[in-house]
Motif scaffolding. Structure first.
Motif: not given
Length: 275
Positions: A25-29, A90-99, A253-257
């Motif tokens: 969800y937080h990573g966008g998919g 974990m918090d950076e998952f889905g962001s540019f340059g993330a491990l 898929k990305t779940p809704s909140l």
């Protein structure tokens, strides 16, 4: 399996499901359906494997390859739980340059091979098992493939090699959830009877309920001199996430909140029932 151990692992799996869905969800998919179908097998496997988060390259470790690398989020959630990777990653998952990317890579502690191109992981695992045999090491190699992934011919080449070299240090697990991105596996590219196919390639083959902890545990302990092992784990795509269960549309898929919150409520209730 001991009743207390089983309860502990079932609670852990419910927490991993929560963490995985929140990560997506937080990573966008993410590949949420296959993440949740493999969770129970992976929770039991990580409990059984010889591994050391403080020394990821420990020579005595068992090796794990997630060939269905698109279902990486459950893998990351387990690596985080065991201390291989931190919450910052974990918090950076889905962001540019993330491990942590959409597929595992060897930059991540606890990951043995880059996977994602389907059909490669079984070959990786077979090669590692051959090398361990030649070096007279007693480490074990585990690999999880998807069932749709078995349409890739490279898997079958690896199976022939595993049987030829009598790799009884190799366990191949099939996440048999019967669905892939374009529909039912038997409509897209039939692979039944899979048990007979694996046996014909020279594998000791066991078919189980991939959400039954006793069956998973017993199958992971199975060994036969001179034979690699195949575990066909019959699973439910999206297991535990009611809106996603057995739905091919939830392959990625990305779940809704609201859906995330519902899952958290369901998992909390599940843990209460176990207590």
């Amino acid at each position: 399996m001991d009743a207390e151990k089983k309860k502990k692992l079932m609670i852990q799996a419910s927490e991993i499901r929560e963490k995985t869905v929140e990560l997506i969800y937080h990573g966008g998919g993410g590949h949420i359906g296959g993440d949740l179908s493999e969770t129970d097998v992976m929770v039991v496997l990580f409990d059984k494997m010889k591994h050391d988060p403080k020394n990821p390259k420990w020579e005595g470790r068992d090796y794990f390859i997630l060939s269905k690398g698109h279902s990486a989020e459950t893998y990351y959630s387990l690596l985080n739980r065991y201390g291989y990777i931190g919450q910052k990653e974990m918090d950076e998952f889905g962001s540019f340059g993330a491990l942590l990317g959409g597929h595992p890579n060897k930059k991540v502690n606890g990951v043995e091979a880059n996977t994602g191109s389907l059909g490669h992981g079984l070959g990786f695992a077979t090669g590692i098992a051959i090398a361990l045999k030649k070096n007279e090491k007693d480490n074990h190699v585990y690999v999880i493939t998807g069932d749709g992934e078995l349409a890739e011919g490279s898997n079958w080449e690896a199976l022939m090699s595993a049987a030829k070299y009598k790799l009884d240090n190799l366990t191949w697990i099939v996440d048999r959830n019967h669905l892939q991105i374009s529909g039912n596996t038997e409509d897209v590219m039939p692979i039944e009877n899979l048990k007979e196919k694996a046996e014909s390639f020279g594998f000791k083959t066991i078919e189980i309920d991939g959400h039954d902890y006793d069956q998973i545990s017993d199958a992971l302990d199975a060994r036969e001199d001179g034979k690699p092992v195949c575990i066909i784990a019959n699973t439910i795509k999206g297991k535990g996430f009611v809106c996603a269960e057995n739905q091919a549309g939830w392959h990625h898929k990305t779940p809704s909140l609201e859906q995330v919150e519902q899952l958290k409520e369901d998992m909390a209730e599940y843990r209460k029932e176990l207590a």
